[in-house]
Design an enzyme around this catalytic site. Structure first.
Site, PDB file in Angstrom:
ATOM      1  N   CYS A 121     -32.069  17.560  -7.884  1.00  0.00           N
ATOM      2  CA  CYS A 121     -30.906  17.330  -8.852  1.00  0.00           C
ATOM      3  C   CYS A 121     -29.720  18.259  -8.915  1.00  0.00           C
ATOM      4  O   CYS A 121     -28.726  17.621  -8.719  1.00  0.00           O
ATOM      5  CB  CYS A 121     -31.672  17.449 -10.071  1.00  0.00           C
ATOM      6  SG  CYS A 121     -33.223  16.571 -10.556  1.00  0.00           S
TER       7      CYS A 121
ATOM      8  N   ASP B  74     -45.954   2.433  -5.051  1.00  0.00           N
ATOM      9  CA  ASP B  74     -45.344   3.455  -4.407  1.00  0.00           C
ATOM     10  C   ASP B  74     -45.292   2.718  -2.836  1.00  0.00           C
ATOM     11  O   ASP B  74     -46.278   2.155  -2.437  1.00  0.00           O
ATOM     12  CB  ASP B  74     -45.744   5.049  -4.461  1.00  0.00           C
ATOM     13  CG  ASP B  74     -44.763   5.870  -3.881  1.00  0.00           C
ATOM     14  OD1 ASP B  74     -44.169   6.531  -4.695  1.00  0.00           O
ATOM     15  OD2 ASP B  74     -44.510   6.030  -2.817  1.00  0.00           O
TER      16      ASP B  74
ATOM     17  N   VAL C 269     -40.805  12.226 -11.030  1.00  0.00           N
ATOM     18  CA  VAL C 269     -40.485  11.447 -12.247  1.00  0.00           C
ATOM     19  C   VAL C 269     -41.470  10.638 -12.636  1.00  0.00           C
ATOM     20  O   VAL C 269     -42.053  10.358 -13.491  1.00  0.00           O
ATOM     21  CB  VAL C 269     -39.143  10.878 -12.034  1.00  0.00           C
ATOM     22  CG1 VAL C 269     -38.860  10.017 -13.372  1.00  0.00           C
ATOM     23  CG2 VAL C 269     -38.158  12.109 -12.289  1.00  0.00           C
TER      24      VAL C 269
ATOM     25  N   ARG D 222     -37.335  20.433  -1.358  1.00  0.00           N
ATOM     26  CA  ARG D 222     -36.088  19.614  -0.953  1.00  0.00           C
ATOM     27  C   ARG D 222     -34.481  20.271  -1.574  1.00  0.00           C
ATOM     28  O   ARG D 222     -34.592  21.078  -2.537  1.00  0.00           O
ATOM     29  CB  ARG D 222     -36.202  18.410  -2.212  1.00  0.00           C
ATOM     30  CG  ARG D 222     -37.130  17.545  -1.724  1.00  0.00           C
ATOM     31  CD  ARG D 222     -37.321  16.165  -2.768  1.00  0.00           C
ATOM     32  NE  ARG D 222     -37.686  16.850  -3.989  1.00  0.00           N
ATOM     33  CZ  ARG D 222     -37.705  15.947  -5.110  1.00  0.00           C
ATOM     34  NH1 ARG D 222     -37.476  14.781  -4.909  1.00  0.00           N
ATOM     35  NH2 ARG D 222     -38.094  16.277  -6.297  1.00  0.00           N
TER      36      ARG D 222
ATOM     37  N   THR E 136     -32.546   9.226  -5.711  1.00  0.00           N
ATOM     38  CA  THR E 136     -30.957   8.861  -5.520  1.00  0.00           C
ATOM     39  C   THR E 136     -30.418   9.969  -4.835  1.00  0.00           C
ATOM     40  O   THR E 136     -29.748  10.884  -5.374  1.00  0.00           O
ATOM     41  CB  THR E 136     -30.599   8.446  -6.770  1.00  0.00           C
ATOM     42  OG1 THR E 136     -31.007   9.678  -7.679  1.00  0.00           O
ATOM     43  CG2 THR E 136     -30.871   7.139  -7.589  1.00  0.00           C
TER      44      THR E 136
HETATM   45  N1  LIG Z   1     -37.514  15.954  -9.571  1.00  0.00           N
HETATM   46  C1  LIG Z   1     -37.189  16.179 -10.665  1.00  0.00           C
HETATM   47  O1  LIG Z   1     -37.187  17.051 -11.244  1.00  0.00           O
HETATM   48  C2  LIG Z   1     -36.049  14.864 -11.570  1.00  0.00           C
HETATM   49  C3  LIG Z   1     -35.749  15.338 -12.832  1.00  0.00           C
HETATM   50  C4  LIG Z   1     -35.030  14.444 -13.307  1.00  0.00           C
HETATM   51  C5  LIG Z   1     -34.697  13.294 -12.707  1.00  0.00           C
HETATM   52  N2  LIG Z   1     -34.929  13.017 -11.439  1.00  0.00           N
HETATM   53  C6  LIG Z   1     -34.332  11.799 -10.756  1.00  0.00           C
HETATM   54  O2  LIG Z   1     -35.569  11.103 -10.532  1.00  0.00           O
HETATM   55  C7  LIG Z   1     -35.453   9.959  -9.549  1.00  0.00           C
HETATM   56  C8  LIG Z   1     -36.638  10.226  -8.443  1.00  0.00           C
HETATM   57  O3  LIG Z   1     -36.802  11.684  -8.369  1.00  0.00           O
HETATM   58  P1  LIG Z   1     -38.161  12.376  -8.060  1.00  0.00           P
HETATM   59  O4  LIG Z   1     -38.000  13.658  -7.920  1.00  0.00           O
HETATM   60  O5  LIG Z   1     -39.309  11.464  -8.793  1.00  0.00           O
HETATM   61  O6  LIG Z   1     -38.327  11.490  -6.383  1.00  0.00           O
HETATM   62  P2  LIG Z   1     -39.665  11.814  -5.319  1.00  0.00           P
HETATM   63  O7  LIG Z   1     -39.100  11.813  -3.977  1.00  0.00           O
HETATM   64  O8  LIG Z   1     -40.666  12.889  -6.068  1.00  0.00           O
HETATM   65  O9  LIG Z   1     -40.192  10.610  -5.820  1.00  0.00           O
HETATM   66  C9  LIG Z   1     -39.822   9.183  -5.406  1.00  0.00           C
HETATM   67  C10 LIG Z   1     -40.991   8.126  -4.946  1.00  0.00           C
HETATM   68  O10 LIG Z   1     -40.696   6.915  -4.743  1.00  0.00           O
HETATM   69  C11 LIG Z   1     -41.119   6.358  -3.768  1.00  0.00           C
HETATM   70  N3  LIG Z   1     -40.251   5.320  -3.413  1.00  0.00           N
HETATM   71  C12 LIG Z   1     -39.196   5.136  -2.465  1.00  0.00           C
HETATM   72  N4  LIG Z   1     -38.410   3.856  -2.842  1.00  0.00           N
HETATM   73  C13 LIG Z   1     -39.546   3.234  -3.041  1.00  0.00           C
HETATM   74  C14 LIG Z   1     -39.701   1.783  -3.380  1.00  0.00           C
HETATM   75  N5  LIG Z   1     -38.695   0.852  -2.930  1.00  0.00           N
HETATM   76  N6  LIG Z   1     -40.605   1.257  -4.167  1.00  0.00           N
HETATM   77  C15 LIG Z   1     -41.716   2.166  -4.426  1.00  0.00           C
HETATM   78  N7  LIG Z   1     -41.620   3.413  -4.218  1.00  0.00           N
HETATM   79  C16 LIG Z   1     -40.400   3.992  -3.493  1.00  0.00           C
HETATM   80  C17 LIG Z   1     -41.151   7.407  -2.858  1.00  0.00           C
HETATM   81  O11 LIG Z   1     -42.412   6.997  -1.681  1.00  0.00           O
HETATM   82  C18 LIG Z   1     -41.598   8.658  -3.667  1.00  0.00           C
HETATM   83  O12 LIG Z   1     -43.044   8.756  -3.754  1.00  0.00           O
HETATM   84  C19 LIG Z   1     -34.141  10.766  -8.803  1.00  0.00           C
HETATM   85  O13 LIG Z   1     -33.042   9.755  -9.135  1.00  0.00           O
HETATM   86  C20 LIG Z   1     -33.914  12.114  -9.413  1.00  0.00           C
HETATM   87  O14 LIG Z   1     -32.553  12.556  -9.273  1.00  0.00           O
HETATM   88  C21 LIG Z   1     -35.596  14.128 -10.844  1.00  0.00           C
END
Ligand SMILES: NC(=O)c1ccc[n+]([C@@H]2O[C@H](COP(=O)([O-])OP(=O)(O)OC[C@H]3O[C@@H](n4cnc5c(N)ncnc54)[C@H](O)[C@@H]3O)[C@@H](O)[C@H]2O)c1
Length: 401
Positions: A257, A29, A11, A325, A83
């Site tokens: 998700c 990050d 995201v 995942r 999350t």
């Molecule tokens: N992947 C999807 O398709 C998708 C779609 C819609 C919504 N979401 C939501 O978006 C959110 C993020 O998901 P994602 O898929 O991008 O996760 P991800 O695991 O791909 O990326 C999250 C990133 O956040 C970093 N991180 C964690 N804690 C941190 C902190 N305190 N400071 C800085 N960086 C930190 C991690 O190192 C990681 O690189 C979640 O709530 C998810 O449910 C995901």
């Protein structure tokens, strides 16, 4: 504007890539390799081109960092951190909490804080705002808003620009500033009356998918027992031009998700005294699919899988992405192991998983297709074992779910 985005995963990096065409973006990050690669213009996310990243870096509009103090003078901070669910499948807001601490410790004036991470209704109002206020040594009157992310990694027809985006702030000013920000790189903005509506809508979108996938997975089991082809049945039902939406059976649900978000809704429902029975049952059905598939394969193979070499084909949770995942392949491997089989896996898109490399498509007694990537030919899958079970409906000639 200077925009800091906390979390540079699926995201956060996607928003960074779009926002950096218009704003100065800092991508913060905690992962050293991710930050180092991003600063060399190497994208780790499908849908974000390394060439676009390089261009933004050269233009000086994007930089990844491990240093939280770089978010100091931001106008806007966007939270895009995981999350997940904890060990008992309850919402785990640890990452959100650490992002709140980063914001509290580093911002130097009042700013707009937007949450894009998926969470239950009330997260921005009752969790994020109080957490930032609790951690802040100097109190600022920040603006707070939610705009849940709908990105579907690997999808070509819908992207950050043309996917309608919901948003709402805690105040009118927060709502207006949020609109101003997203309108610089999103075409279709939909304001809702409260952050809770936006948060609930996001959870319901994914719950709708989870429940319907479970329903169709149950239909697959019923159809098999009745000797009916489930996919033909679904095609037939889908000829109705209204009131029906087709979902397809599979080994279960995966990704960050669909298997996770509905449990956020179930948890908040429980807190207000309502039992989310559909979500619970859908979780059970989807999580049980790998065991059902393992039993079907066992039955087809003289009732025993002891010592049989089984190749699991495709361990990503969906086609053409490397994301593993919550992949149902994991539960299927456990179920097949429990029945005494010897498992290898093959997935050229994933490449390396749990410390081992993808195996060639050959030499197995049984192959089970969990995910069919476009780069993997059906003929090669069919040649990899004398018995091939296909959960995807894409490998013609294999035994179908
Ligand atoms: N992947 C999807 O398709 C998708 C779609 C819609 C919504 N979401 C939501 O978006 C959110 C993020 O998901 P994602 O898929 O991008 O996760 P991800 O695991 O791909 O990326 C999250 C990133 O956040 C970093 N991180 C964690 N804690 C941190 C902190 N305190 N400071 C800085 N960086 C930190 C991690 O190192 C990681 O690189 C979640 O709530 C998810 O449910 C995901």
């Amino acid at each position: 504007m200077k925009v800091s985005i906390i979390g540079q995963g699926y995201v956060g990096l996607t928003i960074s890539a779009h926002a950096s065409r218009v704003h100065e973006v800092i991508g913060f990050d905690l992962n050293k390799k991710v930050v180092s690669d991003l600063n060399q213009g190497i994208s780790h996310i499908e849908g974000v081109l390394s060439s676009d990243l390089k261009e933004a870096i050269e233009n000086g509009t994007y930089r990844a960092t491990l240093d939280p103090s770089e978010i100091a003078t931001s106008d806007i901070v966007v939270i895009a951190v995981p999350t997940p669910l904890d060990d008992v499948r309850k919402p785990d807001l640890t990452y959100i909490d650490s992002a709140c601490k980063v914001i509290a410790d580093n911002v130097t004036g009042p700013i707009l804080i937007i949450n894009e991470s998926t969470s239950f209704p009330g997260t921005i109002r009752n969790y994020i705002k109080p957490a930032i206020e609790k951690y802040s040594k100097v109190k600022f009157d920040h603006l707070y808003a939610i705009s849940p992310e709908r990105v579907d990694p690997g999808r070509k027809d819908f992207n950050q620009k043309n996917t309608p985006r919901l948003y709402a702030g805690l105040t009118t000013e927060a709502t207006a500033k949020t609109r101003e920000f997203y309108s610089t790189f999103c075409d279709n903005l939909i304001e809702v009356s409260s952050p809770e509506v936006a948060e609930a809508a996001k959870l319901f979108e994914n719950t709708f998918r989870q429940v319907n996938i479970a329903l169709v997975n149950e239909l697959a089991q019923i159809s098999h027992a009745l000797g009916i082809d489930v996919r033909e049945t679904l095609e037939a039902a889908a000829t109705k031009p209204y009131g029906f939406m087709k979902f397809s059976p599979s080994a279960g649900v995966g990704g960050h998700c669909i298997p996770v978000d509905p449990s956020y809704l179930a948890d908040v429902a429980e807190k207000v005294g309502i039992e989310a029975t559909f979500i619970k049952r859908a979780n059970e059905v989807n999580l049980d699919m790998p065991k059902y598939i393992a039993r079907r394969i066992e039955k087809d193979n003289s009732g025993s899988l002891k010592g049989k070499k089984i190749l699991v084909v495709g361990v990503a949770y969906k086609p053409n992405v490397a994301d593993t995942r919550e992949t149902p392949a994991e539960l299927l491997i456990d179920a097949l192991n429990d029945l005494g089989a010897v498992i290898t896996w093959s997935d050229p898109v994933v490449g390396n998983w749990h410390g081992s490399d993808s195996s060639p498509l050959a030499g197995a007694d049984i192959a089970v297709v969990v995910t069919k990537h476009d780069v993997v030919a059906s003929e090669d899958i069919l040649k990899s074992a004398p018995y091939v079970f296909d959960t995807t409906g894409k490998v013609k000639g294999a035994v179908q779910l």
